[in-house]
Motif scaffolding. Structure first.
Motif, mmCIF file in Angstrom:
data_model
loop_
_atom_site.group_PDB
_atom_site.id
_atom_site.type_symbol
_atom_site.label_atom_id
_atom_site.label_comp_id
_atom_site.label_asym_id
_atom_site.label_seq_id
_atom_site.Cartn_x
_atom_site.Cartn_y
_atom_site.Cartn_z
ATOM 1 N N ALA A 109 4.461 10.509 0.730
ATOM 2 C CA ALA A 109 4.203 9.449 0.408
ATOM 3 C C ALA A 109 5.485 8.365 -0.002
ATOM 4 O O ALA A 109 5.944 7.569 1.132
ATOM 5 N N LYS A 131 2.653 15.317 -2.485
ATOM 6 C CA LYS A 131 2.595 13.978 -2.333
ATOM 7 C C LYS A 131 2.533 13.094 -1.696
ATOM 8 O O LYS A 131 3.647 12.479 -1.730
ATOM 9 N N ALA A 132 4.338 13.071 -3.492
ATOM 10 C CA ALA A 132 5.158 12.162 -4.166
ATOM 11 C C ALA A 132 5.953 11.592 -2.418
ATOM 12 O O ALA A 132 6.610 11.159 -2.039
ATOM 13 N N ASN A 186 0.906 -0.844 -0.095
ATOM 14 C CA ASN A 186 0.093 0.265 -0.207
ATOM 15 C C ASN A 186 1.120 1.116 0.146
ATOM 16 O O ASN A 186 0.512 2.254 -0.657
ATOM 17 N N ALA A 187 2.010 1.078 0.636
ATOM 18 C CA ALA A 187 2.697 3.031 0.965
ATOM 19 C C ALA A 187 3.203 2.627 -0.854
ATOM 20 O O ALA A 187 3.543 4.194 -1.079
ATOM 21 N N GLU A 230 0.834 6.103 -7.042
ATOM 22 C CA GLU A 230 -0.596 6.822 -8.100
ATOM 23 C C GLU A 230 0.117 8.206 -7.309
ATOM 24 O O GLU A 230 -0.583 9.117 -8.743
ATOM 25 N N ALA A 231 0.833 9.046 -6.689
ATOM 26 C CA ALA A 231 1.327 10.619 -6.779
ATOM 27 C C ALA A 231 2.268 11.052 -7.828
ATOM 28 O O ALA A 231 1.723 11.343 -8.593
ATOM 29 N N LYS A 238 2.565 1.339 -3.756
ATOM 30 C CA LYS A 238 1.364 2.206 -4.603
ATOM 31 C C LYS A 238 1.092 3.446 -4.553
ATOM 32 O O LYS A 238 0.923 4.142 -5.464
ATOM 33 N N ALA A 239 1.070 4.143 -3.511
ATOM 34 C CA ALA A 239 0.833 5.359 -2.487
ATOM 35 C C ALA A 239 1.875 6.460 -3.063
ATOM 36 O O ALA A 239 1.248 7.327 -4.201
ATOM 37 N N VAL A 240 3.011 5.584 -3.364
ATOM 38 C CA VAL A 240 3.640 6.797 -3.737
ATOM 39 C C VAL A 240 3.664 6.341 -5.605
ATOM 40 O O VAL A 240 3.550 7.900 -6.220
ATOM 41 N N ALA A 284 7.142 7.619 3.951
ATOM 42 C CA ALA A 284 6.239 7.239 4.555
ATOM 43 C C ALA A 284 6.566 6.279 4.220
ATOM 44 O O ALA A 284 7.021 5.383 4.908
ATOM 45 N N ALA A 285 7.152 5.426 2.964
ATOM 46 C CA ALA A 285 6.828 4.397 2.347
ATOM 47 C C ALA A 285 8.331 4.181 2.606
ATOM 48 O O ALA A 285 8.969 2.416 2.700
#
Length: 87
Positions: free
Chosen positions: A50, A46-47, A30-31, A37-38, A33-35, A53-54
């Motif tokens: 993310a 946002k990237a 999920n982490a 997507e950004a 995927k968030a990067v 966090a990733a």
């Protein structure tokens, strides 16, 4: 199924560890995927958030031996390259 008391305990422990490792792998996916997507949206701020966090999640997964440390390093490296290309 195990019959000895110690074997029953080992089986229960393996089930608990399996659930914990699965949860950690899902968190990692999920982490990442968030990067991604950004990055596809082109949102640098946002990237970057993310990615931070990733990186934390990947490092923790590698420390806990859920994934190999080189695998974690490779993923962090590739994600950071993708984020830096947005600049």
């Amino acid at each position: 199924m195990a019959n000895h008391k110690s074997a029953l305990k080992r089986h229960k422990q393996s089930l608990v560890r399996n659930a914990r490792n699965r949860a950690m792998k899902t968190r990692v996916k999920n982490a990442i995927k968030a990067v991604r997507e950004a990055v596809t949206l082109g949102d640098k701020e946002k990237a970057t958030v993310a990615l931070k966090a990733a990186t934390s999640v990947l490092d923790k997964a590698a420390t806990k031996k859920v994934i190999h440390w080189r695998n974690a390093g490779r993923k962090v490296s590739r994600l950071s390259v993708a984020v830096s290309k947005l600049g």
